[in-house]
Design a protein around this motif. Sequence first.
Motif, PDB file in Angstrom:
ATOM      1  N   GLY A 293       0.818  -1.200   0.000  1.00 45.82           N
ATOM      2  CA  GLY A 293       0.000   0.000   0.000  1.00 45.82           C
ATOM      3  C   GLY A 293       0.855   1.255   0.000  1.00 45.82           C
ATOM      4  O   GLY A 293       0.546   2.231  -0.701  1.00 45.82           O
ATOM      5  N   ALA A 294       1.946   1.232   0.780  1.00 47.53           N
ATOM      6  CA  ALA A 294       2.855   2.374   0.803  1.00 47.53           C
ATOM      7  C   ALA A 294       3.489   2.585  -0.568  1.00 47.53           C
ATOM      8  O   ALA A 294       3.644   3.729  -1.030  1.00 47.53           O
ATOM      9  N   CYS A 295       3.853   1.490  -1.229  1.00 46.90           N
ATOM     10  CA  CYS A 295       4.413   1.605  -2.588  1.00 46.90           C
ATOM     11  C   CYS A 295       3.381   2.205  -3.538  1.00 46.90           C
ATOM     12  O   CYS A 295       3.708   3.048  -4.390  1.00 46.90           O
ATOM     13  N   GLY A 296       2.135   1.766  -3.399  1.00 51.40           N
ATOM     14  CA  GLY A 296       1.085   2.310  -4.239  1.00 51.40           C
ATOM     15  C   GLY A 296       0.936   3.806  -4.045  1.00 51.40           C
ATOM     16  O   GLY A 296       0.854   4.574  -5.016  1.00 51.40           O
ATOM     17  N   ALA A 297       0.923   4.236  -2.793  1.00 54.53           N
ATOM     18  CA  ALA A 297       0.746   5.654  -2.495  1.00 54.53           C
ATOM     19  C   ALA A 297       1.948   6.486  -2.921  1.00 54.53           C
ATOM     20  O   ALA A 297       1.799   7.649  -3.308  1.00 54.53           O
ATOM     21  N   ALA A 298       3.140   5.893  -2.861  1.00 50.56           N
ATOM     22  CA  ALA A 298       4.364   6.629  -3.181  1.00 50.56           C
ATOM     23  C   ALA A 298       4.736   6.565  -4.653  1.00 50.56           C
ATOM     24  O   ALA A 298       5.707   7.202  -5.075  1.00 50.56           O
ATOM     25  N   GLY A 299       4.010   5.787  -5.441  1.00 48.84           N
ATOM     26  CA  GLY A 299       4.349   5.661  -6.854  1.00 48.84           C
ATOM     27  C   GLY A 299       5.550   4.776  -7.103  1.00 48.84           C
ATOM     28  O   GLY A 299       6.206   4.896  -8.140  1.00 48.84           O
ATOM     29  N   LEU A 300       5.845   3.882  -6.166  1.00 40.74           N
ATOM     30  CA  LEU A 300       6.983   2.983  -6.308  1.00 40.74           C
ATOM     31  C   LEU A 300       6.527   1.640  -6.854  1.00 40.74           C
ATOM     32  O   LEU A 300       5.565   1.055  -6.347  1.00 40.74           O
TER      33      LEU A 300
END
Length: 251
Positions: A117-124
């Motif tokens: 989810g953090a990757c999704g939010a950060a564009g990673l």
Amino acid sequence: MPDASLSRLVHDLASPDPVVRDESAYAALSALVRTGALTPGDRASLATAMLERLRHDRIEARAFAPLVLAALVRAGDGEQAWVPAVTTWYVGERDQRGHDPLLGWLHAVAHGADFFGACGAAGLGRPADLLDALARRLVAPTPCVWRDQEDDRVAHALALVLARSDLDEVTSVAWLEHVRRLFAAGSPGSVPPEATNTMHTLRSLHLALGEQPLDSGIPVTVPHADLVRVEIAALLHEVTPWAWRPRRGRA
């Protein structure tokens, strides 16, 4: 921060004592990352240690590594190579306990979802890869029915990835093919735990997409929310056709 102090926190993050691991080491490490108190070298060393920790022989050590990596991603320190590394661990992790009476919170399923989810939010990472990893975790055979809101955490991670602006319509629903195959393989008798987990997660996601998903308390927009909800509803209808039917012209 002195290297010795950081090393001690990393060491304590693998402790079987939940107070040492969760309330002390993790709380301190996440605060250091969040506040920018670590040097670039410290952050790089921390990430390397967490990626190595995913291969630890004890679940309480493995399960907290993705939370620290998620904090680093949110702080802007994420690297593309982390996604396949965490995916390999996440999809293959067999110990899916949430809270253990002795070890405290383990929560590998939820913690891994938080990373994606953090990757999704950060564009990673590529959205397709993030969605695929979460979907593969959903359908992987398991003896464990999730009981500590793992389904909600996975649904939230899916929503954050689905909110990516670089996600097209085809990719937004392609990951559901894993679910379609799982449901199609069903047979009379008891419901496999992975099917139950998947149903619960999809229901949570359907609800979230019909409302306003949040990222750290801030509303996000999911461009293809209606399309995803239609596809989810169709899949869920296959396993509960006796309970309800989709309304014509509505998600």
